[in-house]
Design an enzyme around this catalytic site. Structure first.
Site, short mmCIF file in Angstrom:
data_model
loop_
_atom_site.label_atom_id
_atom_site.label_comp_id
_atom_site.label_asym_id
_atom_site.label_seq_id
_atom_site.Cartn_x
_atom_site.Cartn_y
_atom_site.Cartn_z
N GLU A 14 5.24 0.22 13.04
CA GLU A 14 5.45 0.01 14.36
C GLU A 14 6.53 1.29 14.98
O GLU A 14 6.78 1.24 15.88
CB GLU A 14 6.10 -1.25 14.37
CG GLU A 14 5.11 -2.60 14.39
CD GLU A 14 5.69 -3.85 14.51
OE1 GLU A 14 5.10 -4.71 14.73
OE2 GLU A 14 6.95 -4.08 14.08
N GLU A 67 2.27 -6.07 -8.72
CA GLU A 67 3.73 -5.89 -8.74
C GLU A 67 3.89 -5.59 -10.15
O GLU A 67 5.37 -5.11 -10.23
CB GLU A 67 4.31 -7.01 -8.26
CG GLU A 67 4.38 -8.27 -8.96
CD GLU A 67 5.25 -9.42 -8.58
OE1 GLU A 67 6.03 -9.73 -9.58
OE2 GLU A 67 5.01 -9.68 -7.39
#
Length: 618
Positions: free
Chosen positions: A423, A454
């Protein structure tokens, strides 16, 4: 004069790249304290480098460890020639007694305890020994990844590459390999024969093997290499009369195939440990009264490297097909040798919810309770603002000098990092690579869970390297638990590279905090749904990310007054907003502002043109 605390012992398990440490209290007053540092291999490191690691990386997270009563260090490269040198270094820093042994001895004590048995390591390399209940009595030389190390990650990677380019694997696998790594034969040869640490390079391909383990060709590759290890190593000992144990990430990840290989060779595996550190701690909690000495138990092990997959420690007993006799024996062993040693209190993110019987509550009560918990988050964030200030100032300074910012995380934390980074360009008109979000599992993990992503310790740093991360940049790890291997190891390698490291986590004194210059630890307490860190923990991370990126952009001049004068005008809503900003700033007609924005392409350029026009007006 420093007073030695005989109730404190320090246990370490070291590979060439990383060392796991665990500080223990014999009386159980304090919970075990873990630490992670760079590997201490005396075969590769000089005395000054070892001292630097101890002073800079071990002393800060573990307070007053110079007063510990005993230290037990098990490490790669610790042999008859090097162990005494390590002892001398440790003796000059710690007042208590120091014991140094090989990582093979550590594996044996972790798996066998005080009983005789056969211990094996399958990690980046491989090794094995016969252990007499106290020390190593026999050892088949591992010979390194060129001459030996059968069954280790480097050996598996070597066979995979050979089979790929010799054309003995399927075309499907070859296409997948080429698309994933984009390596030429020349590049592979350079990495293996001309660059340092080729064993670690080869071991990285274990991830490809793990991802394709269901393919018959890959299954056969792993099975055959494990059988070769068993034939050339384990069968050199009295395996029929002594239990056979394994430690290491490769053994843990491919445990089912390892058991299959053992059965084919007539061998019964008793136990597999992913990492020995916890079991080593148990061993020394029970036997810490033993006298210490500099133990030179092995010739140099060329294969003793750190685990490839750093999951949470697991100790799993493996037995032959269950019979009533086997089951009874297992239950007896469990009663005599419980897995738990001083129980750790639950981390804040794992503590039970304040609410119960949620499935019985009406919708309004559920929503009001969630809102009550959410309202606690801003106060928790407020407490860490002083740390956020320091981080923002460092980011601004480094960006002004050409640096960039990387967010790295897994699951919810990774998605929030990607969201914030994505953004920034449209909001403030900056380059898309100024802020980057890296998530375990790649873009697909933005929409769906990627299993074990992960836990992949290599991929985080590899992805940062591919994006050009260097010593000028800032790397921010995001993890609610603070222990995500993907994040922890990426921060470790970034710090080794010289980058400025920071983290955002919701548990205190986490492992990623030890890899960070600034650790932003937000205590949001137990989640409404126990352990669901997408809720309060995730909300707190989003708030902090908003603060970091917004404050940094303002400090870098991307905002005028309170308006986004550098936003990218990519839709009608933003075009209209841009026109109104110009109207408000210069009090001109809407149509004129609209024409001006169309000519200039951005609000900032329109401002410049208006200022220039104003300056030129007599």
């Amino acid at each position: 004069m420093i007073e030695i605390d005989e109730t404190k012992i320090l246990v370490a398990d070291s590979g060439s790249t990383k060392t796991d440490w665990l500080l223990l209290d014999l009386e159980g007053r304090d919970k075990p304290m873990p630490a992670l540092t760079k590997g201490i291999n005396p075969y590769f490191l000089i005395e000054g480098e070892i001292r630097y690691i101890l002073y800079q990386e071990l002393l800060p997270p573990l307070n007053d460890i110079e007063t510990i009563g005993k230290m037990f260090f098990y490490g790669a490269g610790c042999n008859a020639e090097t162990a005494s040198r390590v002892v001398n270094i440790m003796d000059s820093m710690f007042c208590g007694e120091v014991f140094v042994g090989s990582d093979m001895l550590g594996a044996a004590r972790a798996t066998c305890g005080t009983e005789a048995g056969i211990a094996c390591i399958l990690g980046t390399g491989s090794n094995s020994c016969f252990y007499d209940g106290e020390n190593i009595a026999a050892n088949v030389p591992p010979l390194g990844f060129i001459l030996g190390d059968e069954g280790g990650g480097a050996s598996l990677g070597r066979h995979l590459i050979s089979d790929i380019y010799k054309g003995t694997l399927s075309a499907e696998l070859k296409e997948q390999f080429a698309a994933r790594y984009r390596l030429t034969v020349e590049q592979i040869l350079d990495r293996v024969y001309r660059e340092p640490f080729p064993n670690k390079f080869l071991a990285e391909f274990t991830y490809f093997i793990a991802d394709n383990i269901e393919h018959p060709d890959i299954h056969s590759l792993v099975l055959n290499d494990f059988r070769l290890f068993l034939k050339r190593n384990v069968k050199q000992y009295d395996y029929q009369n002594y239990p056979v144990h394994f430690v290491g990430s490769v053994a843990h990840i491919f445990r089912e195939i390892l058991i299959e290989a053992a059965e084919a060779e007539g061998i019964t595996i008793a136990k597999i440990l992913q990492k020995p550190i916890t079991a080593l701690a148990e061993y020394h909690l029970r036997h810490c009264e033993r006298p210490l000495s500099c133990h030179c138990d092995l010739p140099l092990s060329l294969s003793s490297d750190p685990p490839l997959f750093r999951h949470c420690e697991q100790s799993e007993a493996i037995h032959s097909p269950e019979t009533p006799e086997n089951q009874e024996e297992t239950n007896e062993n469990q009663e005599e040798d419980p897995e738990e040693f001083p129980k750790k209190p639950l981390k804040p993110t794992e503590q039970p919810s304040y609410y119960n019987d949620l499935e019985k509550q009406p919708t309004r009560d559920l929503l009001e309770a969630i809102n009550t918990e959410d309202s606690k988050v801003p106060a928790a964030v407020k407490k860490v603002i002083p740390l956020i200030v320091k981080l923002v100032d460092e980011i601004v300074d480094r960006i002004n000098k050409g640096g960039r910012v990387y967010y790295i995380g897994a699951g919810t934390s990774g998605r929030l990092g990607v969201l914030d980074a994505s953004e920034i360009p449209p909001t403030y008109g900056v380059s898309p690579d100024l802020f980057s979000g890296v998530i375990a599992g790649g873009n697909i993990a933005l929409r769906t869970s990627v299993e074990f992503a992960e836990d992949n310790i290599f991929s985080g740093w590899n992805e940062l390297k591919e994006r050009g991360c260097n010593k000028n940049d800032v790397v921010i790890g995001i993890s609610a638990s603070g222990s995500t291997p993907y994040v922890r190891d990426a921060l470790f390698e970034a710090r080794m590279e010289g980058a400025y490291t920071a983290c955002i986590t919701n548990n205190p004194k986490s492992t990623i905090a030890y890899e960070s210059v600034i650790a932003i630890e937000i205590d949001t307490g137990p989640e409404f749904v126990t352990g669901s860190t997408r809720m309060k923990a995730g909300t707190s991370q989003k708030l902090v990310l908003n603060m970091i990126s917004t404050a940094a952009m303002i400090r870098l001049g991307r905002v005028k007054g309170n308006r986004m004068v550098n936003m990218q005008l990519k839709n009608n809503k933003l075009l209209d907003r841009g026109v109104r900003i110009i109207v408000d700033e210069y009090r001109i007609a809407f149509e004129k502002a609209q024409q001006l924005l169309a000519e200039c392409g951005s609000v900032q350029e329109a401002f410049k043109k208006m200022r220039k026009s104003k300056d030129e007006t007599p």
